[in-house]
Design an enzyme around this catalytic site. Sequence first.
Site, short mmCIF file in Angstrom:
data_model
loop_
_atom_site.label_atom_id
_atom_site.label_comp_id
_atom_site.label_asym_id
_atom_site.label_seq_id
_atom_site.Cartn_x
_atom_site.Cartn_y
_atom_site.Cartn_z
N LYS A 135 17.91 0.55 0.79
CA LYS A 135 18.81 -0.59 0.57
C LYS A 135 20.27 -0.17 0.62
O LYS A 135 21.13 -0.95 1.05
CB LYS A 135 18.48 -1.27 -0.75
CG LYS A 135 17.11 -1.95 -0.75
CD LYS A 135 16.95 -2.90 0.44
CE LYS A 135 15.59 -3.58 0.46
NZ LYS A 135 15.44 -4.52 1.60
N TYR A 139 13.12 3.27 -2.11
CA TYR A 139 13.54 1.88 -1.92
C TYR A 139 15.06 1.76 -2.02
O TYR A 139 15.71 1.12 -1.17
CB TYR A 139 12.88 1.00 -2.97
CG TYR A 139 13.23 -0.46 -2.87
CD1 TYR A 139 12.61 -1.27 -1.92
CD2 TYR A 139 14.17 -1.05 -3.72
CE1 TYR A 139 12.92 -2.62 -1.82
CE2 TYR A 139 14.49 -2.39 -3.62
CZ TYR A 139 13.86 -3.17 -2.67
OH TYR A 139 14.20 -4.50 -2.58
N ASN A 153 14.48 -9.64 7.08
CA ASN A 153 13.97 -9.83 5.73
C ASN A 153 12.78 -8.93 5.40
O ASN A 153 12.51 -8.68 4.23
CB ASN A 153 13.56 -11.30 5.57
CG ASN A 153 12.71 -11.55 4.35
OD1 ASN A 153 13.21 -11.59 3.22
ND2 ASN A 153 11.40 -11.70 4.55
N ASP A 206 4.55 -5.58 14.64
CA ASP A 206 4.96 -4.53 13.70
C ASP A 206 6.43 -4.24 13.97
O ASP A 206 6.77 -3.68 15.02
CB ASP A 206 4.11 -3.28 13.91
CG ASP A 206 4.49 -2.13 12.99
OD1 ASP A 206 5.48 -2.28 12.22
OD2 ASP A 206 3.82 -1.08 13.04
#
Length: 326
Positions: free
Chosen positions: A207, A203, A138, A111
């Site tokens: 980012k 999200y 990633n 994890d």
Amino acid sequence: MGGDSDFLTQVTQSYRAAGWSPAAKGMLCALFGCYALEKASSLLSQYVLNNWHSIEPWNSRQELVLITGGSSGIGRRIAEDLSERGVKVVIVDIQEPQWNPPSNIYFYEADVTSSERVKAAAEAIREQHGHPTVLVNNAGVFFNGTILEEPESMIQKSFKVNILAHFLTVKEFLPKMVQQNHGHIITMASMASFITVGEMVDYACTKASALAFHEGLSQEIRHWHRADKVRTSIVHPLWVHTPLIRNLIDAGGSFDQPIMDTGVVSGAVVKQIIAKKSGSVILPASVSFATLIRSFPSWLQEWLRSKFSAKVKRVRDEFWSRKPSL
């Protein structure tokens, strides 16, 4: 190089066809000047980002690539494409690959939001394979829902997986890269780094944080650690055909945005790794203008955000209208 040659050939032919018209020749000279300026700027950026060092040849036998979230989606495709080039790859993921990796791809369950589990996996990797020289951060999650709709647990998971994990993996693997003055850290971000729309606020926040992380990490490597041969790259894809956006894909024709195959993103990442260059990659290149949105007038910024938000809301409404009620 082929594209540059074709462009110069077209300019030369156009110049000759223009005869002796001063206006036509002046326009062509201006076009050539802009082209030359863009190329000079690109070359300067390359030298600055790579600390004025020439690029050393890639040698697969000297590299070990670690990919978080490599069991599926973009991470899997990157692992497969590197494997085909004879590169040794380590996947770190919370779930096992649902495919049969070739002999030069190794899987470690961990994890990436847990410092203890990242450390345990790192120790096992170093013991069995040596120190990773390329780290591809990633792993990522994406949940739909407005701020009021989305459960707190999902919001926290977004931040833990999409950005906190970057800190944990870099703290574990960067020291050896700095010591050897050799390595490459790749941050998988998104076009959401530059523009935020409704129903994906958490999200987009992660980012945007990933972009800040990449920029700050690059500065620390250069000035604090003085490891001027450790590379840093960031990749900003638009929509990619992965399980993360399945609901948008399932909406069919109502979602009329271009959706890339994972191979397109993997190809860009692998090219960046093998080239051993620092840099920023926008996918597709045609949406590069979005990186400038913060410099646009407020009315134009808001118009663009509203346009994309309306599209996302329409797709969700259509999706749920077709979904059978329980």
